[in-house]
Design a protein around this motif. Structure first.
Motif, short mmCIF file in Angstrom:
data_model
loop_
_atom_site.label_atom_id
_atom_site.label_comp_id
_atom_site.label_asym_id
_atom_site.label_seq_id
_atom_site.Cartn_x
_atom_site.Cartn_y
_atom_site.Cartn_z
N THR A 56 0.84 -1.21 0.00
CA THR A 56 0.00 0.00 0.00
C THR A 56 0.87 1.26 0.00
O THR A 56 2.07 1.21 -0.31
N ASP A 57 0.27 2.37 0.38
CA ASP A 57 0.97 3.67 0.44
C ASP A 57 2.23 3.63 1.30
O ASP A 57 3.21 4.31 1.01
N GLY A 93 -4.28 3.59 -1.12
CA GLY A 93 -4.87 3.86 0.20
C GLY A 93 -4.10 4.83 1.06
O GLY A 93 -3.60 4.47 2.13
N ASP A 259 -1.78 -2.63 8.54
CA ASP A 259 -0.73 -2.65 7.52
C ASP A 259 0.49 -1.88 8.00
O ASP A 259 1.64 -2.31 7.84
N THR A 260 0.24 -0.75 8.62
CA THR A 260 1.33 0.14 9.01
C THR A 260 2.11 -0.39 10.22
O THR A 260 3.34 -0.35 10.23
MG MG Z 1 -1.20 1.71 4.01
#
Ligand code: MG
Ligand code: F2R
Ligand code: MG
Ligand code: MG
Length: 310
Positions: A56-57, A93, A259-260
């Motif tokens: 993701t981001d 995202g 996720d982070t």
């Molecule tokens: Mg993310």
């Protein structure tokens, strides 16, 4: 002890990408939602759904930091913003504030007033911390410079003191992990606490330091606010520093910013234990493309190692 090598640099960046991708499907869910809908987190990690693990981001922005350091040897603000804008795929995202700032960068507008005012006092999201790993690697031998470069890497999007300190604390933890051969929890937290500046980070580090390895980390928080997830990710690593799957399962099991927190915990395990700590089955599933996937991240790790050795 001998100097860290390619194994740990690659372990850190790939550990971040794999943690991000494995944790991504559960972002925003509570601990209980994850347990009742998907089962125990260790199973999600051992056997993630789907053929490909999509990052993701978190990883997309880490790549921008790594590209900047590989090219410039330090954080050059213009180059960093160009990397963020060029790599930007909103569907990965991004945080709502981050989106607006990066879109202003992409249009060539002055993004600084926006970054300063988008939230009161600037953003304290964990977006500066989630991407900072390359700074922790390249400046691992000089803590003062590491602290300053982490600040510079945060500023384009995160001007709030807590957003900045999240990046600094995680970069510092990355450097400590990179240099550690025999992990000593007490010593690790003592060094982090000695540098902590805000009340929030001092409290979280002191609280994490008092926990025993099996204790729940839920009291530390796992939201997308830097002061409620960065130390939590550090604690996921410190509980089982050599065990990648355990560390990211613990991170995901907390819920919220899965996720982070898994990305940050995974990057620390990788910096400590090397790329071999990441299960091959997960690494093989990590998305790979001509420019931006697994192979690109592996190449960036080699380039960062060369910068570190200079
Ligand atoms: Mg993310
Ligand atoms: N954005 C996401 N996930 C989507 C979350 C969707 C959400 N559940 C929804 O329904 O909209 N993940 C990615 O964003 C996080 C990193 O964020 P970053 O880059 O720090 O962005 P931003 O926008 O600057 O900050 C994130 C949020 O934190 C709150 N916030 C920040 N500063 C604040 C302040 N001074 N006062 C009040 N709130 C503040 C805002 O809600 C921001 O949107 C990572 O999880 C990454 O995976
Ligand atoms: Mg692109
Ligand atoms: Mg997230």
């Amino acid at each position: 002890s001998h100097a860290p090598g390619a194994d740990r640099f690659a372990g850190c960046l790939l550990g971040l990408a794999v943690g991000d991708a494995v944790g991504a499907p559960y972002e925003g869910l509570t601990h209980a939602d994850i347990f009742f809908q998907f089962g125990t987190p260790d199973k999600l990690v051992t056997n993630p759904s789907g053929d490909t693990l999509h990052y993701t981001d978190d990883t997309e922005m880490m790549i921008g930091v790594a590209e900047t350091l590989a090219e410039c040897g330090r954080i050059d603000e213009t180059r960093l913003c160009r990397a963020f804008a060029e790599n930007y795929h909103p569907e990965r995202g991004y945080g709502q504030g981050a989106r607006r700032v990066i879109e202003a960068m992409a249009r060539g507008e002055d993004y600084r007033p926006l970054a300063a005012n988008i939230f009161p006092g600037g953003s304290f999201g964990n977006g500066a911390a989630m991407r900072v790993a390359p700074v922790g690697l390249v400046f691992a031998d000089t803590v003062d410079e590491l602290w300053e470069q982490a600040r510079l890497s945060a500023l384009p999007t995160h001007t709030h003191p807590l957003g900045i300190e999240g990046a600094q604390a995680l970069a510092h933890a990355t450097a400590l992990a990179l240099h550690t051969t025999t992990f000593n929890r007490k010593q690790f937290y003592r060094e982090l606490l000695a540098r902590a500046t805000t009340e929030e980070f001092r409290w979280h580090i002191a609280t994490a330091a008092k926990l025993k390895p099996g204790d729940s980390l839920s009291g530390l928080g796992s939201t997308l606010h830097a002061h409620r997830s960065v130390v939590t990710a550090i604690a996921c690593f410190a509980a089982t520093p050599g065990d990648f799957e355990m560390a990211i399962a613990r991170a995901i099991g907390l819920g919220d910013d899965t996720d982070t927190v898994a990305a940050m915990a995974g990057s620390l395990v990788g910096a400590f234990a090397g790329v071999r700590a990441i299960p091959a089955a997960l690494l093989e599933k990590l998305e790979d493309g001509p420019a931006k996937g697994r192979a690109h991240i592996s190449r960036l790790a080699i380039e960062l190692l060369a910068r570190y050795e200079q």
